[in-house]
Design a protein around this motif. Structure first.
Motif, mmCIF file in Angstrom:
data_model
loop_
_atom_site.group_PDB
_atom_site.id
_atom_site.type_symbol
_atom_site.label_atom_id
_atom_site.label_comp_id
_atom_site.label_asym_id
_atom_site.label_seq_id
_atom_site.Cartn_x
_atom_site.Cartn_y
_atom_site.Cartn_z
ATOM 1 N N THR A 4 0.833 -1.210 0.000
ATOM 2 C CA THR A 4 0.000 0.000 0.000
ATOM 3 C C THR A 4 0.861 1.251 0.000
ATOM 4 O O THR A 4 0.576 2.211 -0.732
ATOM 5 C CB THR A 4 -0.941 -0.002 1.226
ATOM 6 O OG1 THR A 4 -1.741 -1.185 1.186
ATOM 7 C CG2 THR A 4 -1.845 1.213 1.227
ATOM 8 N N GLU A 5 1.900 1.251 0.814
ATOM 9 C CA GLU A 5 2.806 2.402 0.862
ATOM 10 C C GLU A 5 3.531 2.585 -0.464
ATOM 11 O O GLU A 5 3.761 3.710 -0.902
ATOM 12 C CB GLU A 5 3.809 2.234 2.006
ATOM 13 C CG GLU A 5 3.169 2.304 3.379
ATOM 14 C CD GLU A 5 4.091 1.868 4.504
ATOM 15 O OE1 GLU A 5 3.807 2.240 5.660
ATOM 16 O OE2 GLU A 5 5.079 1.156 4.246
ATOM 17 N N ASN A 8 1.145 4.178 -2.910
ATOM 18 C CA ASN A 8 1.034 5.605 -2.603
ATOM 19 C C ASN A 8 2.264 6.372 -3.088
ATOM 20 O O ASN A 8 2.147 7.479 -3.619
ATOM 21 C CB ASN A 8 0.845 5.819 -1.101
ATOM 22 C CG ASN A 8 -0.503 5.333 -0.614
ATOM 23 O OD1 ASN A 8 -1.444 5.201 -1.387
ATOM 24 N ND2 ASN A 8 -0.603 5.048 0.665
ATOM 25 N N ALA A 12 2.404 9.335 -5.923
ATOM 26 C CA ALA A 12 2.972 10.648 -5.630
ATOM 27 C C ALA A 12 4.085 11.016 -6.611
ATOM 28 O O ALA A 12 4.169 12.158 -7.075
ATOM 29 C CB ALA A 12 3.503 10.676 -4.199
ATOM 30 N N LYS A 18 -4.101 6.631 -7.459
ATOM 31 C CA LYS A 18 -3.740 5.436 -6.690
ATOM 32 C C LYS A 18 -4.240 4.174 -7.381
ATOM 33 O O LYS A 18 -3.559 3.151 -7.377
ATOM 34 C CB LYS A 18 -4.283 5.522 -5.263
ATOM 35 C CG LYS A 18 -3.555 6.528 -4.409
ATOM 36 C CD LYS A 18 -4.090 6.529 -2.994
ATOM 37 C CE LYS A 18 -3.414 7.614 -2.185
ATOM 38 N NZ LYS A 18 -3.918 7.665 -0.804
ATOM 39 N N LYS A 22 -1.814 1.243 -8.591
ATOM 40 C CA LYS A 22 -2.002 -0.140 -8.137
ATOM 41 C C LYS A 22 -2.037 -1.089 -9.329
ATOM 42 O O LYS A 22 -1.442 -2.168 -9.293
ATOM 43 C CB LYS A 22 -3.297 -0.248 -7.328
ATOM 44 C CG LYS A 22 -3.506 -1.576 -6.667
ATOM 45 C CD LYS A 22 -4.722 -1.551 -5.762
ATOM 46 C CE LYS A 22 -4.877 -2.875 -5.040
ATOM 47 N NZ LYS A 22 -6.022 -2.862 -4.120
#
Length: 90
Positions: A4-5, A8, A12, A18, A22
């Protein structure tokens, strides 16, 4: 950093959403996995190389019984960092 990080961070850095980040990460993982299953290696210049290596059968020791056991031969995925990545981590 977990998945998940990482999604993200990709969002960014790239300006993608997102959801798109993914999907891109999933496509990358799927493509690398498929290539390794077929016996190919994936070389990303400056980042590193993913490859399949074969471990030969060997004798090991069961730590609870101290008896010798036979460990089967198998294939394992390996990653070798490229020069730029290795230098950045120093």
């Amino acid at each position: 950093m977990n998945k998940t990080e990482l999604v993200n961070a990709i969002a960014a850095e790239s300006g993608l959403s997102k959801t798109d980040s993914k999907k891109a990460l999933a496509a990358f993982i799927s493509s690398v996995t498929k290539a390794l299953k077929e016996g190919d290696k994936v070389a990303l210049i400056g980042f590193g190389t993913f490859a399949v290596s074969e471990r030969s059968a060997r004798t090991g020791i069961n730590p609870s019984t101290k008896k010798a056991i036979k460990i089967e031969a198998k294939k394992v995925a390996k990653f070798k960092a490229g020069a730029e990545l290795a230098e950045a981590v120093k």
